[in-house]
Scaffold this active site. Structure first.
Site: not given
Ligand SMILES: *Cc1c(COP(=O)(O)O)cnc(C)c1O
Length: 815
Positions: A360, A551-552, A557, A659, A663
């Site tokens: 990953h 995101k984190r 990022k 991911t 979304k």
């Molecule tokens: C989808 C999701 C992530 C992943 O987000 P990235 O932008 O791909 O890092 C992290 N935390 C939550 C709560 C999510 O729903």
């Protein structure tokens, strides 16, 4: 989407809810506690899942390979609405709770997120389980039932404060304890050889301490297909005789202490995303999951086949979600040899054909290693086995490349430079028949970089499986307005056949459809504005462009790039340079690992910039900024449907897939992003006109690195100069001078691994293109619709079909 499907079903559900409310929970109507109503509804739905669950188990096809998805993280979020959607009982549930003078949303809000994961990796595991059940595949999830999930984030004076997440405090109506399947897991002691009754030389693990592993099963319902799969989560507990022994020895407090020590193993989720600290307790967690799960799987095998393991690898595939559970590889060897009497070669052949490993990350700090000394003291027998695996493997390497000792050193499972370390990713590769990355670029970079030697040795082992997200949660459930519009346009088959969204493409040219789409988006923006008002106290105007990065928080990022752009906009408005600007509401959110000082400073910076911007009335028509606290699955369910612009800013070559990007796309947001991870595939799917691309490519990043001079970049860019000037002058930290010094130093260092300033100009230019596009409302709506229409391939159903076809159920091949 939900119609009363079976006559009388509504009344039956209402009766069941009332029965659980009054009888199971012992409440009377006057109580008015919504939490009990939530529990009663959850129990009523659970009752309906149990029969399907039993039938799914009963229908298990013994000729079919079963899959165990092993993961230290499952970021599930809430389960109630997901169950309603799967069972198609939403309308009935509304009626049932209406009898208690309550609405469904209020009841749903009572459920706490099951936050058993950090971010993308854990959420992926949850999406995968949903797709497996929906595709009716025989896949069981194995994980840990952490007493405390991902910490709750609070902001105090703009700083992150972590609070424990006691998600189980009010109980968990979705789980079933399974005491008859308790296992025993060992730690410590030593390994010794002995001769067994048949005179064979064997090994055993002696003087170990043992803990109990208690399974708790959660149902994983498929979407309207009658399938219910299982997520089995393990909880650690002290063994009874250990307690008793200590007690009889007169040391009651020692016995209690032993109990606490045992239970500590599953007490808390490590809150580190993309980094590993090498802590002993973490290794205990990993081994605990590995050993309990494999014993569980072997118990089923033994019940069906006795001690004949010849067909095991055809009967089971064990998918490793990152290196976290790779200690399963030597553990399966140990169980097969030491517990079941197989010889090395037979055990190794089975092991190697059973495991598949998913990588990953490309970040070196996220690649797990364990000190050989620590590993050996905790898991002495497993260390012996790994050393033996390594010896055999290095023999294979030397046969392939005679005399290439440098390559042997590079590929060894043990890094001997300095304090010897076990390289868990290499163990994953050597012990598996399949190794996959999670987006096309990521897999390519793995095979050319990090895993190059291994790819040269075993090219056929490597494959790509671009991530996906479940369209049940991430479209049908979180965006009922859009789902209803799609239902009306395409009929209802799209939820399990997401490529059908392509049929929306011509609708992008239809002004009436665009208006319907716009209305849905506007409603979702109002809902998101409500969340922002409640949790940040900032007023977002749904007429403005909603620009979102959640995101984190991590340097790779590049939330910092976003902040620089916000400051640039602030600066422009103050200079009266507002020509062409689109009025924007910028939302950021995400948790920082508690020990990650830079990430925490970035959170503080966002909050300070937000305070300055929001307090200045001159900015009110142009810019609002908010930091959403405690970003989690349940917040994303409101955030992604309400976004206009999805910020995906990672330094190219650093985000394995992402991911969140998928979304947002599914929900009709347009992406501004780099050529990184799955962004590349999103761009390919939606076309360049409908994606705001910027930044260096992965190759350009590496080419630029040796002669990267951020100060020259700043000198050549007036806008960037003013932005940095504002930061360096302390404009955003008047009361706390110097707090952003480290952030500034990192950004302006020639050694900045993330090369933030290198992409500033390109990013700001892309944001100008966003502004221009926003002003043509019809054209913007077209882009949004085309994004949803092109998002079909990012369904995790597609991803899981590929895992099934190429890894889990592939025929013949090299296995
Ligand atoms: C989808 C999701 C992530 C992943 O987000 P990235 O932008 O791909 O890092 C992290 N935390 C939550 C709560 C999510 O729903």
């Amino acid at each position: 989407m939900s119609a009363v499907n079976v006559p009388g079903e509504g009344q039956a559900l209402a009766d069941a809810v009332a029965r659980h409310y009054h009888l199971t929970l012992g409440k009377d109507r006057a109580g008015g506690d919504h939490h009990y109503l939530y529990e009663a509804l959850a129990l009523a739905l659970r009752d309906r899942l149990v029969g399907r669950w039993r039938r799914t188990r009963g229908q298990a096809d013994d000729s079919r390979r079963r899959v165990a998805y092993l993961s230290l993280e499952f970021l599930i979020g809430r389960s109630l609405h997901n169950a309603l959607l799967s069972l198609d009982l939403e309308a009935e549930a509304r009626e049932a709770v209406a009898a208690f003078a309550c609405d469904l949303e209020t009841v749903e809000a009572e459920e706490r997120d099951a936050g058993l994961g950090n971010g993308g990796l854990g959420r992926l595991a949850a999406c995968f389980l949903d797709s497996c059940a929906t595709l009716a595949l025989p896949v069981t999830g194995y994980g840990i039932r952490y007493e405390y999930g991902m910490f709750q984030q609070q902001l105090r004076d703009g700083y992150q404060v972590e609070n424990p997440d006691r998600w189980l405090r009010d109980g968990n109506p979705w789980e079933f304890e399974v005491p008859e399947r308790i296992r025993r897991v060992h730690f410590g002691g030593r390994a010794e050889g002995y001769r067994d009754d048949h005179g064979r030389w064997r090994h055993r693990w002696v003087d170990a301490q043992s803990v109990l592993a208690i399974p708790f099963d959660m149902p994983v319902p498929g979407y309207r297909n009658g399938t219910v799969n299982t997520l089995r989560l393990w909880r650690a507990a002290a063994t009874e005789e250990f307690d008793l022994g200590e007690f009889n020895a007169g040391s009651y407090t020692d016995a209690v202490d032993a109990k606490t020590q045992a239970e500590k193993i599953t007490m808390v989720l490590y809150p580190n995303d993309q980094s590993e600290a090498g802590k002993e307790l973490r290794l205990r967690q990993q081994y605990f999951l590995a050993s309990a799960s494999l014993q569980d799987i072997l118990a089923d095998w033994l019940a069906a086949h006795g001690e004949d393991f010849t067909g095991f690898a055809d009967g089971y595939c064990l998918q490793l979600n990152d290196t976290h559970p790779t200690v399963s590889i030597p553990e399966l060897m140990r169980l097969l040899m030491d517990e079941h009497g197989l010889g090395w070669d037979a055990a190794w052949a089975i092991t190697r054909e059973s495991f598949a490993y998913t990588n990953h990350t490309l970040l070196p700090e996220a690649l797990e290693t364990w000190s050989v000394a620590l590993f050996g003291s905790l898991l002495p027998r497993l260390l012996e086995i790994i050393q033996e695996i390594n010896a055999c493997f290095l023999t294979e390497v030397s046969r392939q490349w005679p005399g290439d000792v440098d390559r042997e050193r590079r590929m060894s499972l043990i890094d001997e430079a300095g304090d010897p370390q076990l390289r868990m990713a290499y163990l994953g590769i050597v012990g598996s028949f399949s190794v996959n990355g999670v987006a096309a670029l990521h897999t390519r970079l793995l095979t050319r970089g990090l895993f190059r030697d291994f790819h040269e040795l075993w090219p056929a082992k490597f494959n790509n499986k671009t991530n996906g997200v479940t369209p049940r949660r991430w479209l049908a459930y979180c965006n009922p307005g859009l789902a209803a519009l799609i239902d009306e346009t395409l009929g209802d088959g799209w939820v399990c056949d997401l490529e059908r969204l392509r049929e929306l493409t011509p609708r992008a040219e239809d002004p009436a459809f665009r208006e319907r789409f716009a209305t849905v988006k506007f409603d979702n923006k109002r809902r998101l504005a409500g969340l922002v008002a409640d949790s940040c106290g900032v007023a977002f105007d749904p007429a403005m462009l909603f620009d979102v990065q959640v995101k984190r928080i991590h340097e790779y990022k590049r939330q910092l790039l976003n902040v620089l752009h916000i400051i640039h906009r602030y600066d422009r408005v103050l200079r009266g340079d507002t020509a062409g600007l689109a009025p924007r509401c910028v939302l950021l959110g995400g948790k920082a690992a508690p020990g990650y000082a830079m990430a925490k400073a970035i959170i503080k910076l966002v909050n300070n910039v937000a305070a300055v911007v929001n307090d200045d009335p001159r900015l009110a028509p142009w810019l609002r900024v908010a930091f959403l606290p405690d970003y989690k699955v349940t917040s994303m369910e409101v955030v992604c449907p309400g976004a206009d612009l999805s910020e995906q800013l990672s330094t190219a070559g650093k985000e394995a897939s992402g991911t969140g990007n998928m979304k947002f796309m599914m929900n009709g947001a347009v992406t501004i992003g780099t050529l990184d991870g799955a962004n590349i595939e999103i761009l390919e799917a939606v076309g360049e006109d409908n994606f705001f691309l910027f930044g260096l490519t992965a190759e350009e990043v590496e080419a630029r690195r040796p002669n990267y001079r951020p100060r020259d970049v700043v000198a050549a860019d007036d806008d960037l100069q003013r932005v940095l000037q504002l930061l360096e002058s302390g404009h955003f930290s008047l009361l706390e001078p110097g707090i952003f010094d480290a952030v500034l130093a990192a950004m302006t260092s020639p050694a900045d691994p993330w090369m933030t300033l290198a992409d500033f100009r390109s990013y700001v230019d892309a944001q100008h293109r966003v502004d221009a596009a926003w002003h043509d409302r019809e054209d913007w709506l077209r882009r949004c619709i085309l994004n949803t229409a092109a998002s079909g391939r990012f369904s995790s159903d597609r991803t899981i079909r590929e895992y099934g076809r190429d890894i889990w159920f592939r025929k013949g091949a090299t296995r």
